[in-house]
Scaffold this motif. Structure first.
Motif, short mmCIF file in Angstrom:
data_model
loop_
_atom_site.label_atom_id
_atom_site.label_comp_id
_atom_site.label_asym_id
_atom_site.label_seq_id
_atom_site.Cartn_x
_atom_site.Cartn_y
_atom_site.Cartn_z
N ARG A 278 0.48 0.94 3.20
CA ARG A 278 0.80 -0.49 3.12
C ARG A 278 0.40 -1.06 1.76
O ARG A 278 1.13 -1.86 1.16
N LEU A 279 -0.75 -0.65 1.27
CA LEU A 279 -1.22 -1.13 -0.03
C LEU A 279 -0.26 -0.72 -1.16
O LEU A 279 0.04 -1.50 -2.05
N ILE A 280 0.21 0.52 -1.10
CA ILE A 280 1.15 0.99 -2.10
C ILE A 280 2.46 0.22 -2.02
O ILE A 280 3.07 -0.14 -3.04
N LYS A 281 2.89 -0.07 -0.81
CA LYS A 281 4.13 -0.83 -0.63
C LYS A 281 4.00 -2.23 -1.24
O LYS A 281 4.92 -2.72 -1.90
N ASP A 282 2.84 -2.86 -1.02
CA ASP A 282 2.64 -4.23 -1.50
C ASP A 282 2.21 -4.28 -2.96
O ASP A 282 2.42 -5.30 -3.64
N PRO A 287 -3.39 0.05 -10.26
CA PRO A 287 -4.19 1.28 -10.38
C PRO A 287 -5.31 1.37 -9.35
O PRO A 287 -5.65 2.47 -8.90
N ASP A 288 -5.88 0.21 -8.95
CA ASP A 288 -6.96 0.23 -7.97
C ASP A 288 -6.49 0.74 -6.61
O ASP A 288 -7.29 1.18 -5.79
N VAL A 289 -5.20 0.65 -6.38
CA VAL A 289 -4.61 1.16 -5.14
C VAL A 289 -4.08 2.58 -5.34
O VAL A 289 -4.31 3.46 -4.50
N ILE A 290 -3.41 2.81 -6.44
CA ILE A 290 -2.76 4.11 -6.67
C ILE A 290 -3.79 5.24 -6.71
O ILE A 290 -3.58 6.31 -6.12
N TYR A 291 -4.91 5.03 -7.39
CA TYR A 291 -5.89 6.11 -7.57
C TYR A 291 -6.46 6.60 -6.23
O TYR A 291 -6.43 7.81 -5.96
#
Length: 571
Positions: A278-282, A287-291
């Motif tokens: 969900r975080l990646i979608k939003d 970078p704080d989400v992707i990593y």
């Protein structure tokens, strides 16, 4: 000429004018209609003296004489009672760490300019520096009352302002006193919660955080603070509270990220993955989400997603690109894409992975038959710490061993030990390398030295016990060493293997078999298989021995110890 320019600047800064201020206390100003030459001369003389004294103060500060600078400005402030002079004098006294003087000047400043927010802020800062919290409350209370439009932010700033004060209980008491009149504001309760947490009053902190969320249910910072406090007592409670908050506030990115990370810490990877998706979608480019998404994917063995997200990170403003190249290099190396892996490792130029990347690059060069180039690479790599320099030495010795140059590997380690004779890692590696070149007596010297430094070094105890067992000498001593090692790490299959082997050497076959079978169940290592096969053979269970040895040979065709057992029992 320079003095005139400085004097003119000071005159403008201080607001000095011929007919304006600058008279000493009690000195009557000239009447506007009175233009006698003597009055004008007196005014000019006073101006000149004022500017001169200001110059004395400034030049003293430039020369590093803070005391003289403070003395000059303090005298000038007390004579003129001008707000600008008082402000400068207070500042200079604080710079000179004359806090008592600075506080007296700030009081005079407030007498002259009672509505000055700047004067009150200066006094508050000085009271904090002087650790005089008892006098601070009225000043901060007045500042809060004066700035009602920014009251919430100012309440939130209280704990940062008082962060340097070491008596956290006193700070908590002060914040409670200041925030209590505003208990209808969520920021007031949050400020009290922070102060309580800093004073290790966690129950009170949690209670005040709950109150702040009752007043402002969608406040993400408060939800995160509550979860952090709850984690100390019960991670599950923190997970539940964050889940409830995220359900009610689906756009709460930081709360969802904290929840996902907490789930990872509890090894609930599938649940964490759903939140990360969900975080990646939003937040596809954050970078704080992707990593963490990339790391979780790699942890779960999803190398495709891991690689995709790592490569995406390289297109963002993620600061630590070196770490990303290191992980991509690992992925390429595992897939035998050695050239691509080498290119990634070359781009690891800083950070925690730097030495590891250089060591892996050297391994790739070794595989390409470039042993000298690999060694040169390591020699040209500068370790920033003693630990990093040790890792470089170990990497070079490993390269030489893998190239079959065991004597050279020992020379590298022995030379390093002359500079660091008590280095545990070097001693251990030198011991094992000495045995490889047929010098068990040197192994024993190094391991005994290591055990004198670290008596509970399980691997050193095991290595010495195993060496004695292999040489079939001092077997009771060997068993004692291995028993101690096994007591330190009871689930280590390799130490179990050593114990099984020393029992076998002493003719205790049933005990040896039981121990080796347990070790082999934990890890199907070829050397454990070789020992287990030999014990089974000696117990006349030849079919079982044959099966174990053949299965292990199929999985590990190049192992020397296993091949030796096969040649001995399966010619």
């Amino acid at each position: 000429m320079q003095l005139k320019r400085i004097a003119a600047a000071l005159t403008l800064t201080l607001g000095l004018t011929h007919g304006g201020y600058g008279l000493a206390a009690g000195e009557a100003p000239a009447k506007p209609a009175d233009k006698r030459p003597s009055t004008q001369a007196a005014s000019e003389d006073l101006l000149a003296r004022t500017v001169f004294q200001a110059l004395v103060g400034e030049f003293a500060l430039q020369r590093g004489d803070a005391k003289l600078g403070s003395d000059a400005w303090t005298d000038l402030a007390q004579r003129t009672r001008d707000p600008k002079v008082l402000a400068r004098a207070t500042e200079v006294a604080g710079f000179a760490r004359q806090f008592d003087r600075a506080l007296e000047l700030s009081k005079l400043w407030l007498e002259v300019e009672p509505d000055s927010t700047k004067a009150r802020q200066s006094q508050s800062s000085l009271l904090i520096l002087a650790n005089r919290l008892d006098e601070l409350a009225p000043q901060l209370a007045a500042l809060l009352a004066q700035d009602k439009p920014n009251l919430g932010n100012n309440l939130m700033h209280l704990n940062r302002m008082l962060a340097r004060h070491t008596d956290k209980k006193a700070v908590q008491s002060l914040v409670d006193r200041l925030a209590a009149p505003y208990d209808d504001l969520p920021e007031a309760h949050f400020a009290m919660a922070q102060a309580a947490a800093n004073a290790n009053d966690n129950l009170r902190a949690l209670n005040e955080t709950e109150k702040s969320l009752q007043l402002r249910p969608d406040w993400e910072s408060a939800a995160l603070a509550r979860a952090q406090l709850q984690t100390r007592l019960s991670p599950q409670t923190a997970i539940d509270s964050l889940s409830t908050f995220v359900d009610a506030n689906p756009a709460g990115r930081d709360a969802r990220l904290a929840l996902a990370r907490l789930l990872i810490s509890e090894k609930r990877y599938d649940e964490a993955r759903r939140h990360f998706d969900r975080l990646i979608k939003d937040n596809p480019d954050n970078p704080d989400v992707i990593y963490p998404v990339a790391m979780l994917a790699l942890q779960q063995g999803d190398t495709t997603t891991g690689r995709t997200q790592l490569e995406h990170l390289l297109t963002t403003d993620f600061a630590d690109k070196s770490t990303i190249h290191f992980f991509l290099g690992q992925l390429d190396q595992e897939q035998n894409k050695t050239e691509a892996a080498a290119e990634h490792y070359r781009q690891v130029t800083v950070g925690e992975q730097y030495i590891a990347a250089r060591s892996r690059l050297a391994q790739i060069l070794l595989q390409q038959g470039k042993t000298n180039e690999a060694r040169e690479l390591l020699h040209n790599t500068r370790g920033g710490t003693a630990a990093e320099r040790t890792q470089l030495i170990l990497a070079e010795s490993q390269i030489l061993r893998e190239a079959g140059r065991h004597n050279d590997a020992y020379i590298v380690l022995d030379l390093a030990l002359t500079a660091q004779p008590d280095n545990p890692e070097l001693l251990y590696e030198a011991a094992l390398t000495a045995e490889r070149i047929g010098k068990p007596e040197i192994l024993e010297i190094h391991l005994k030295h290591l055990l004198a430094i670290k008596p509970d070094h399980a691997h050193a105890l095991n290595a010495l016990g195993y060496s004695l067992t292999e040489r079939n000498i001092r077997l009771p001593e060997a068993q004692e060493l291995i028993t101690k090692a096994l007591g330190l790490t009871p689930e280590d299959p390799f130490i179990m293997d050593s114990m099984g082997w020393v029992l076998y050497r002493q003719g205790k076959l049933p005990e040896a078999l039981q121990t080796l079978e347990q070790a082999y169940r934990i890890k199907a290592d070829p050397e454990i298989a070789a020992h287990l096969g030999e014990v089974l053979w000696q117990m006349n269970r030849k079919d079982d021995a044959r099966r174990i040895l053949q299965e292990a040979t199929k999985a590990h065709p190049g192992n020397e110890v296993l091949n030796g057992a096969v040649k001995k029992y399966l010619p």
